[in-house]
Design a protein around this motif. Structure first.
Motif, PDB file in Angstrom:
ATOM      1  N   SER A   1       0.837  -1.199   0.000  1.00  0.00           N
ATOM      2  CA  SER A   1       0.000   0.000   0.000  1.00  0.00           C
ATOM      3  C   SER A   1       0.874   1.252   0.000  1.00  0.00           C
ATOM      4  N   ARG A   2       0.284   2.334  -0.469  1.00  0.00           N
ATOM      5  CA  ARG A   2       0.995   3.610  -0.524  1.00  0.00           C
ATOM      6  C   ARG A   2       0.038   4.721  -0.107  1.00  0.00           C
ATOM      7  N   LEU A   3       0.522   5.617   0.760  1.00  0.00           N
ATOM      8  CA  LEU A   3      -0.269   6.750   1.239  1.00  0.00           C
ATOM      9  C   LEU A   3       0.457   8.033   0.885  1.00  0.00           C
ATOM     10  N   VAL A   4      -0.227   8.908   0.146  1.00  0.00           N
ATOM     11  CA  VAL A   4       0.317  10.210  -0.235  1.00  0.00           C
ATOM     12  C   VAL A   4      -0.478  11.288   0.478  1.00  0.00           C
ATOM     13  N   HIS A   5       0.223  12.148   1.196  1.00  0.00           N
ATOM     14  CA  HIS A   5      -0.436  13.259   1.882  1.00  0.00           C
ATOM     15  C   HIS A   5      -0.474  14.486   0.983  1.00  0.00           C
ATOM     16  N   ALA A   6      -1.604  15.197   1.037  1.00  0.00           N
ATOM     17  CA  ALA A   6      -1.757  16.439   0.266  1.00  0.00           C
ATOM     18  C   ALA A   6      -2.696  17.350   1.043  1.00  0.00           C
ATOM     19  N   TYR A   7      -2.152  18.017   2.050  1.00  0.00           N
ATOM     20  CA  TYR A   7      -2.991  18.878   2.888  1.00  0.00           C
ATOM     21  C   TYR A   7      -2.157  20.034   3.441  1.00  0.00           C
ATOM     22  N   GLY A   8      -2.843  20.988   4.056  1.00  0.00           N
ATOM     23  CA  GLY A   8      -2.157  22.115   4.678  1.00  0.00           C
ATOM     24  C   GLY A   8      -1.980  23.306   3.760  1.00  0.00           C
ATOM     25  N   HIS A   9      -2.849  23.467   2.765  1.00  0.00           N
ATOM     26  CA  HIS A   9      -2.705  24.540   1.780  1.00  0.00           C
ATOM     27  C   HIS A   9      -3.263  25.870   2.259  1.00  0.00           C
ATOM     28  N   GLY A  10      -3.936  25.884   3.395  1.00  0.00           N
ATOM     29  CA  GLY A  10      -4.449  27.135   3.944  1.00  0.00           C
ATOM     30  C   GLY A  10      -5.396  27.825   2.982  1.00  0.00           C
ATOM     31  N   GLY A  11      -5.160  29.131   2.767  1.00  0.00           N
ATOM     32  CA  GLY A  11      -6.009  29.901   1.863  1.00  0.00           C
ATOM     33  C   GLY A  11      -5.538  29.873   0.433  1.00  0.00           C
ATOM     34  N   ALA A  12      -4.593  29.001   0.090  1.00  0.00           N
ATOM     35  CA  ALA A  12      -4.037  28.965  -1.261  1.00  0.00           C
ATOM     36  C   ALA A  12      -4.363  27.658  -1.980  1.00  0.00           C
ATOM     37  N   GLY A  13      -5.454  27.004  -1.587  1.00  0.00           N
ATOM     38  CA  GLY A  13      -5.789  25.728  -2.197  1.00  0.00           C
ATOM     39  C   GLY A  13      -6.010  25.821  -3.693  1.00  0.00           C
ATOM     40  N   VAL A  14      -6.794  26.796  -4.130  1.00  0.00           N
ATOM     41  CA  VAL A  14      -7.037  26.969  -5.561  1.00  0.00           C
ATOM     42  C   VAL A  14      -5.743  27.369  -6.261  1.00  0.00           C
ATOM     43  N   THR A  15      -4.984  28.266  -5.656  1.00  0.00           N
ATOM     44  CA  THR A  15      -3.750  28.782  -6.261  1.00  0.00           C
ATOM     45  C   THR A  15      -2.727  27.693  -6.529  1.00  0.00           C
ATOM     46  N   LEU A  16      -2.705  26.671  -5.683  1.00  0.00           N
ATOM     47  CA  LEU A  16      -1.696  25.618  -5.803  1.00  0.00           C
ATOM     48  C   LEU A  16      -2.268  24.311  -6.342  1.00  0.00           C
ATOM     49  N   SER A  17      -3.555  24.276  -6.640  1.00  0.00           N
ATOM     50  CA  SER A  17      -4.279  23.021  -6.843  1.00  0.00           C
ATOM     51  C   SER A  17      -3.721  22.151  -7.959  1.00  0.00           C
ATOM     52  N   TRP A  18      -3.590  22.676  -9.166  1.00  0.00           N
ATOM     53  CA  TRP A  18      -3.211  21.823 -10.288  1.00  0.00           C
ATOM     54  C   TRP A  18      -1.728  21.442 -10.257  1.00  0.00           C
ATOM     55  N   GLY A  19      -0.872  22.355  -9.807  1.00  0.00           N
ATOM     56  CA  GLY A  19       0.534  22.003  -9.666  1.00  0.00           C
ATOM     57  C   GLY A  19       0.722  20.942  -8.607  1.00  0.00           C
ATOM     58  N   CYS A  20       0.009  21.098  -7.489  1.00  0.00           N
ATOM     59  CA  CYS A  20       0.076  20.104  -6.422  1.00  0.00           C
ATOM     60  C   CYS A  20      -0.493  18.775  -6.905  1.00  0.00           C
ATOM     61  N   ALA A  21      -1.585  18.822  -7.665  1.00  0.00           N
ATOM     62  CA  ALA A  21      -2.203  17.595  -8.153  1.00  0.00           C
ATOM     63  C   ALA A  21      -1.250  16.799  -9.041  1.00  0.00           C
ATOM     64  N   ALA A  22      -0.475  17.506  -9.857  1.00  0.00           N
ATOM     65  CA  ALA A  22       0.490  16.821 -10.717  1.00  0.00           C
ATOM     66  C   ALA A  22       1.543  16.105  -9.876  1.00  0.00           C
ATOM     67  N   GLU A  23       1.997  16.755  -8.806  1.00  0.00           N
ATOM     68  CA  GLU A  23       2.997  16.115  -7.947  1.00  0.00           C
ATOM     69  C   GLU A  23       2.391  14.933  -7.190  1.00  0.00           C
ATOM     70  N   VAL A  24       1.163  15.083  -6.742  1.00  0.00           N
ATOM     71  CA  VAL A  24       0.477  13.980  -6.071  1.00  0.00           C
ATOM     72  C   VAL A  24       0.377  12.776  -6.997  1.00  0.00           C
ATOM     73  N   ALA A  25       0.018  13.028  -8.260  1.00  0.00           N
ATOM     74  CA  ALA A  25      -0.085  11.923  -9.216  1.00  0.00           C
ATOM     75  C   ALA A  25       1.257  11.247  -9.421  1.00  0.00           C
ATOM     76  N   ASP A  26       2.336  12.034  -9.493  1.00  0.00           N
ATOM     77  CA  ASP A  26       3.674  11.460  -9.620  1.00  0.00           C
ATOM     78  C   ASP A  26       3.995  10.561  -8.426  1.00  0.00           C
ATOM     79  N   LEU A  27       3.710  11.067  -7.236  1.00  0.00           N
ATOM     80  CA  LEU A  27       4.027  10.311  -6.024  1.00  0.00           C
ATOM     81  C   LEU A  27       3.181   9.065  -5.899  1.00  0.00           C
ATOM     82  N   ALA A  28       1.899   9.190  -6.253  1.00  0.00           N
ATOM     83  CA  ALA A  28       0.991   8.062  -6.082  1.00  0.00           C
ATOM     84  C   ALA A  28       1.256   6.946  -7.086  1.00  0.00           C
ATOM     85  N   LEU A  29       1.590   7.331  -8.310  1.00  0.00           N
ATOM     86  CA  LEU A  29       1.741   6.353  -9.380  1.00  0.00           C
ATOM     87  C   LEU A  29       3.184   6.015  -9.682  1.00  0.00           C
ATOM     88  N   GLY A  30       4.100   6.653  -8.950  1.00  0.00           N
ATOM     89  CA  GLY A  30       5.504   6.348  -9.126  1.00  0.00           C
ATOM     90  C   GLY A  30       6.111   6.953 -10.369  1.00  0.00           C
TER      91      GLY A  30
END
Length: 320
Positions: free
Chosen positions: A290-319
């Motif tokens: 199993s693999r657990l990727v954390h993606a939290y703590g964006h505060g008031g910048a969730g929209v501002t960082l959303s797609w860039g963060c999502a790309a990194e999450v996908a990299d981490l989750a899928l290797g």
């Protein structure tokens, strides 16, 4: 269910939903587990203007912000519901010593002199997002590709592995408990919505001593803000604060003087001391493999960082 899902995303706010779409774009079969309907998350309270508000300088954050701005600009050009590129004016009161650290991600920032009490005026274009139609679009995009959004409150992150071998923790404030992270804390935000008298330009007084002050027009209303109260964890109405927000915004943009109040909204930004946590957990507390990727703590910048963060999450989750 497990056989039909490669990755489970826990959390249905903008960080979780963009991560889910990014994972699906990489070929993963995705299920989102959301304690609340995405339309009822704190993301819907956000003014949702591209700007790394209350975010410390960090190369990762700069990269995420730049990637997100580029993606939102593409979406605005494609007519994605709720996404609009707006001219923005930011007024400064502190001495201007050069472009802010996030200017590289912005692309078109220009500084000009300003009249007292201001020291400089920054002009740039910022994507703005109306969150209710946008979250609905993200959900439709996920579901049209075979993904699912299920209403389910996860009591332990380990329970997510009942759904898929890879889990993404995008639970916002709940991550403080679920991930045993004492750095997570609420930041209370309060905005007032008024009818739009014809405004098209976003305006922000970055250093207003009375509180953060911003005026963000949308199609049918204007978001007036705001407050930034770290550690305050309630969402009770506060008429005095609402009145003070309106006074500050009218002083900043006098055209708002007669705009009728339509609503007010209060939400708790999911902030984290030290900035967002986006990483693979070395101890996922799940079954072998199993693999657990954390993606939290964006505060008031969730929209501002959303797609860039999502790309990194996908990299981490899928290797990737």
């Amino acid at each position: 269910m497990a056989a039909a899902t490669d990755v489970v995303v826990v959390g249905g706010g903008v960080v979780g939903m963009t991560a889910a779409v990014a994972l699906q774009q990489r070929g993963a079969r995705v299920t989102v587990l959301a304690a609340d309907d995405p339309a009822d998350t704190v993301s819907t309270v956000a003014a949702a203007v591209w700007y790394p508000s209350h975010t410390d300088q960090d190369p990762r954050v700069l990269r995420w912000a730049g990637q997100t701005r580029a993606e939102l600009e593409r979406q605005a050009a494609d007519g994605v519901p709720g996404v609009v590129d707006r001219p923005t004016r930011m007024l400064l009161r502190h001495p201007y010593v050069g472009p802010p650290w996030w200017a590289q991600a912005c692309g078109d920032l220009v500084a000009e002199p300003a009249r007292a009490p201001y020291t400089a005026l920054l002009r740039f274009t910022a994507p703005t997002v109306e969150m209710t139609p946008y979250l609905a679009w993200l959900r439709q995009r996920l579901e049209s590709g075979g993904g699912r959004v299920l209403r389910r409150r996860v009591r332990r992150l380990a329970d997510a592995f009942d759904t898929a071998p890879i889990a993404v923790n995008a639970t916002g404030l709940a991550a403080g408990r679920l991930a045993a992270d004492p750095a997570v804390h609420p930041v209370r935000g309060h905005v007032v919505l008024v009818a739009n008298p014809g405004l098209t330009v976003s305006v922000r007084d970055e250093d207003d001593p009375a509180g953060i002050t911003y005026v963000h027009p949308r199609r049918h209303d204007v978001v007036l803000g705001g407050t930034y109260q770290p550690g305050v964890g309630h969402t009770a109405a506060d008429p005095d604060t609402a009145a003070a927000i309106r006074r500050r915004c009218v002083a900043l943009v006098p055209e708002l003087a007669d705009a009728p109040v339509l609503d007010e909204r209060i939400g708790l930004r999911p902030a984290r001391h030290g900035g967002p946590r986006v990483e693979v957990d070395p101890d996922p507390a799940g079954p072998p493999g199993s693999r657990l990727v954390h993606a939290y703590g964006h505060g008031g910048a969730g929209v501002t960082l959303s797609w860039g963060c999502a790309a990194e999450v996908a990299d981490l989750a899928l290797g990737g």
